[in-house]
Enzyme design. Structure first.
Site, PDB file in Angstrom:
ATOM      1  N   ASP A   1       0.799  -1.226   0.000  1.00  0.00           N
ATOM      2  CA  ASP A   1       0.000   0.000   0.000  1.00  0.00           C
ATOM      3  C   ASP A   1       0.830   1.273   0.000  1.00  0.00           C
ATOM      4  O   ASP A   1       0.290   2.374   0.168  1.00  0.00           O
ATOM      5  CB  ASP A   1      -0.979  -0.015   1.180  1.00  0.00           C
ATOM      6  CG  ASP A   1      -2.104  -1.004   0.935  1.00  0.00           C
ATOM      7  OD1 ASP A   1      -2.554  -1.106  -0.215  1.00  0.00           O
ATOM      8  OD2 ASP A   1      -2.529  -1.676   1.889  1.00  0.00           O
TER       9      ASP A   1
ATOM     10  N   ASP B   1      -6.623  -5.330  -4.585  1.00  0.00           N
ATOM     11  CA  ASP B   1      -6.423  -3.931  -4.178  1.00  0.00           C
ATOM     12  C   ASP B   1      -5.094  -3.376  -4.705  1.00  0.00           C
ATOM     13  O   ASP B   1      -4.950  -2.165  -4.892  1.00  0.00           O
ATOM     14  CB  ASP B   1      -6.381  -3.781  -2.649  1.00  0.00           C
ATOM     15  CG  ASP B   1      -7.317  -4.691  -1.895  1.00  0.00           C
ATOM     16  OD1 ASP B   1      -7.691  -5.749  -2.438  1.00  0.00           O
ATOM     17  OD2 ASP B   1      -7.666  -4.375  -0.752  1.00  0.00           O
TER      18      ASP B   1
ATOM     19  N   GLY C   1      -6.990 -19.087  -5.214  1.00  0.00           N
ATOM     20  CA  GLY C   1      -7.570 -17.855  -4.711  1.00  0.00           C
ATOM     21  C   GLY C   1      -8.067 -18.049  -3.293  1.00  0.00           C
ATOM     22  O   GLY C   1      -8.375 -19.168  -2.874  1.00  0.00           O
TER      23      GLY C   1
ATOM     24  N   THR D   1      -9.980 -15.516   0.145  1.00  0.00           N
ATOM     25  CA  THR D   1     -10.386 -14.178   0.542  1.00  0.00           C
ATOM     26  C   THR D   1      -9.683 -13.766   1.829  1.00  0.00           C
ATOM     27  O   THR D   1      -9.127 -14.607   2.538  1.00  0.00           O
ATOM     28  CB  THR D   1     -11.913 -14.065   0.708  1.00  0.00           C
ATOM     29  OG1 THR D   1     -12.271 -12.674   0.643  1.00  0.00           O
ATOM     30  CG2 THR D   1     -12.412 -14.645   2.038  1.00  0.00           C
TER      31      THR D   1
HETATM   32  N1  GLY Z   1      -6.553  -4.442   4.489  1.00  0.00           N
HETATM   33  C1  GLY Z   1      -5.329  -3.790   4.401  1.00  0.00           C
HETATM   34  C2  GLY Z   1      -4.653  -3.749   3.070  1.00  0.00           C
HETATM   35  O1  GLY Z   1      -5.149  -4.097   2.068  1.00  0.00           O
HETATM   36  O2  GLY Z   1      -3.572  -3.406   2.953  1.00  0.00           O
HETATM   37  N1  GLY Z   2      -6.941  -2.703   0.868  1.00  0.00           N
HETATM   38  C1  GLY Z   2      -7.770  -2.686   1.914  1.00  0.00           C
HETATM   39  C2  GLY Z   2      -9.204  -2.413   1.755  1.00  0.00           C
HETATM   40  O1  GLY Z   2      -9.680  -2.087   0.721  1.00  0.00           O
HETATM   41  O2  GLY Z   2      -9.853  -2.559   2.739  1.00  0.00           O
END
Ligand code: GLY
Ligand code: GLY
Length: 420
Positions: free
Chosen positions: A121, A182, A240, A242
Site C-alpha cells: 500500500d 487492491d 484464490g 479471501t
Molecule cells: N486491508 C489492508 C490492506 O489491504 O492493505
Molecule cells: N486494501 C484494503 C481495503 O480495501 O480494505
C-alpha cells in the site's frame, strides 16, 4: 506545461452520448464535504484520524507499542492529506494547502526512517501525500520521498511469479507469494516513478504484476478473488482466497471496485487492451449485482432483501472507476453507459449515504464496511470512502481536473523541459 496539457492523453470531451448534465445536488454536496474536511483539519492538526469512525466520529489513530496516538502508521493515513489536496483544488484554500504540505513532510520522514513500510500500500500512501505535494506544489523533498517509496515497493517483487507481495515481511511464509486485487491501485506510484525518472524498471514491474492479477484474480464469470497465492519457488499459480470477503468464492464488493478502477488506470498508462477489457468485465459484473438503490452490499453475494450492511466506500471507488473507464473506453455505447452509471452511483451516495447534518458526523460518507469477517469498521465512515467520494465529486465539478493516479508531470512545470 499547463494542467490542460498534462491531460493530453485523456479525451477532453465527455464521451459522445454520455449524460452531461451535472447532478443538481453537486454544489451542495461539495460545500458540505469541504466544510467537514476543514473542520477535521483544525481538529487533527499534524496528527492522523483512525481508519474508520466510531459512532460517526473519527478518533485519533490509536497508540501501539511502537507508535504514539495519532501517528502516521498503517495503510490509510494518506487518504487524509489526499482529501485536503482535493479541497485545495476545489477551493484554493491556503490553510489546507499548508496542512497537506506538512503531512507530505511527515510522509517523507516516515519513508526515510523506514517506519511501517512492509506493505504493497505504499502506492496509496505516497501517491496521495507526496506525488500530490510535488505535482501540485513543486515540493522536491516530496518527490524524493515518493521515489524512495517506489524503490521500496520494488523490493516486494517476487521474481519467480512477477507479483508484488501484498502484506507482511518478505520472509513471512503465510504471505510470501500472495497478492491482492487492491494492489492495482498501488501501481500508479510505480508508473509515475517511470515517468518522472525515465527508468522503465518500475513500469515493467507494473505490467507483469497487472498481467498476473488479470489472469488469476479475475475469474471466468468476471467476478474477482480478493487474494491469490503463487508458489514462491516455482512461481506457479496456486489458489484464490479471501481476506475481507464473505468466502473464498464470493466476490468482495470493494475488491471488485478496485478492479474496475485499477485496470482502467493501467489501460490509460500502458495502452494495454487486455486491461481495458478487464476493467469492463469488472464493471459489468459489479453493475449487475447492485441492489435497487445502487449502493452495493459489502459482498456482492448479497442482494435485495438481505440485511447485510452496505459498503458505501465500494460505491465511491466504483463511481471514480466508472468515470475513469468511461474516459478511456473506445466504445461509444459503453462509455456512455459507464459515465451514466458513475454519476448515478455518486448521486445515490449523496442522497442516501451522507450525513443529514454535516456537523453531526466527521465522515463525509456514512455506512461503509472495512472488514466484516473481523468485525472491523462495520457500518461506519472510513478515510478511503471519504477520499473517493470527494474524488468523484471533484471529477464532476472540475472538468479539467488532473488525477493523481495518472502518471502526471508537475501541473505547474514550465516549458523548460524540467519534466522527465
Ligand atoms: N486491508 C489492508 C490492506 O489491504 O492493505
Ligand atoms: N486494501 C484494503 C481495503 O480495501 O480494505
Amino acid at each position: 506545461m499547463s494542467s490542460t496539457d498534462v491531460r493530453a492523453t485523456a479525451p477532453t470531451d465527455p464521451p459522445p452520448g454520455a449524460a452531461r448534465a451535472l447532478p443538481a445536488v453537486l454544489p451542495g454536496a461539495v460545500a458540505a464535504a469541504v466544510a467537514t474536511v476543514r473542520r477535521n483539519a483544525t481538529a487533527f492538526g499534524a496528527l492522523y484520524p483512525d481508519s474508520t469512525t466510531r459512532d460517526d466520529r473519527y478518533p485519533l489513530r490509536p497508540a501501539t507499542d511502537e507508535f504514539a496516538e495519532g501517528a502516521n502508521r498503517d495503510w490509510t493515513t494518506s487518504f487524509w492529506p489526499g482529501m485536503q489536496w482535493l479541497a485545495v483544488e476545489l477551493t484554493g484554500d491556503e490553510e489546507l494547502r499548508a496542512s497537506a504540505l506538512r503531512h507530505a513532510a511527515d510522509f517523507a520522514r516516515r519513508v526515510h526512517a523506514g517506519e511501517d513500510l512492509d506493505t504493497h500500500d505504499l502506492g496509496f500512501l505516497y501517491t496521495l501525500s507526496c506525488v500530490n505535494a510535488w505535482r501540485l506544489a513543486g515540493d522536491e523533498a516530496a518527490r524524493d520521498a515518493a521515489l524512495a517509496a517506489a524503490d521500496h515497493l520494488l523490493t516486494r517483487v517476487l521474481p519467480s511469479a512477477g507479483i508484488i507481495q501484498a502484506w507482511g515481511d518478505l520472509s513471512d511464509p503465510a504471505q510470501r507469494g500472495r497478492t491482492i486485487v487492491d494492489s492495482l491501485m498501488n501501481m500508479p506510484l510505480l508508473t509515475w516513478a517511470t515517468e518522472t525518472t525515465g527508468d522503465r524498471r518500475y513500469a515493467d514491474v507494473v505490467d507483469r504484476h497487472v498481467a498476473q492479477v488479470r489472469t488469476h484474480l479475475l475469474r471466468d464469470d468476471d467476478s474477482t478473488f480478493h487474494t491469490f497465492y503463487w508458489d514462491p519457488e516455482s512461481g506457479e499459480p496456486l489458489r484464490g482466497a479471501t481476506e475481507q470477503g464473505a468466502g473464498d468464492d464470493s466476490c468482495w464488493s470493494r475488491g471488485q471496485a478496485w478492479g474496475i478502477y485499477g485496470f482502467a488506470l493501467h489501460h490509460r498508462t500502458s495502452g494495454d487492451p487486455d486491461s481495458l477489457r478487464a476493467s469492463e468485465r469488472c464493471a459489468d459484473y459489479f453493475l449487475a449485482h447492485l441492489p435497487t438503490d445502487g449502493v452495493p452490499f459489502w459482498d456482492l453475494v448479497y442482494g435485495d432483501g438481505s440485511d447485510a450492511p452496505r459498503d458505501s466506500s465500494s460505491a465511491a471507488i466504483a463511481a471514480c472507476g466508472l468515470l475513469e473507464l468511461a474516459s478511456v473506453s473506445q466504445d461509444t455505447e459503453r462509455a456512455a453507459r459507464y459515465e451514466a452509471a458513475g454519476r448515478e452511483m455518486l448521486t445515490a451516495l449523496v442522497a442516501g449515504y451522507t450525513p443529514a447534518d454535516a456537523a453531526a458526523a466527521d465522515a463525509l460518507l456514512l455506512h461503509a464496511v472495512y472488514d466484516a469477517p473481523k468485525g472491523k469498521g462495520v457500518d461506519e465512515g472510513c478515510l478511503w470512502g471519504d477520499y473517493y467520494y470527494l474524488e468523484a465529486l471533484t471529477r464532476l465539478t472540475l472538468p479539467d481536473w488532473v488525477s493523481p493516479w495518472w502518471p502526471a508531470t508537475r501541473a505547474d512545470a514550465g516549458a523548460d523541459g524540467e519534466n522527465a
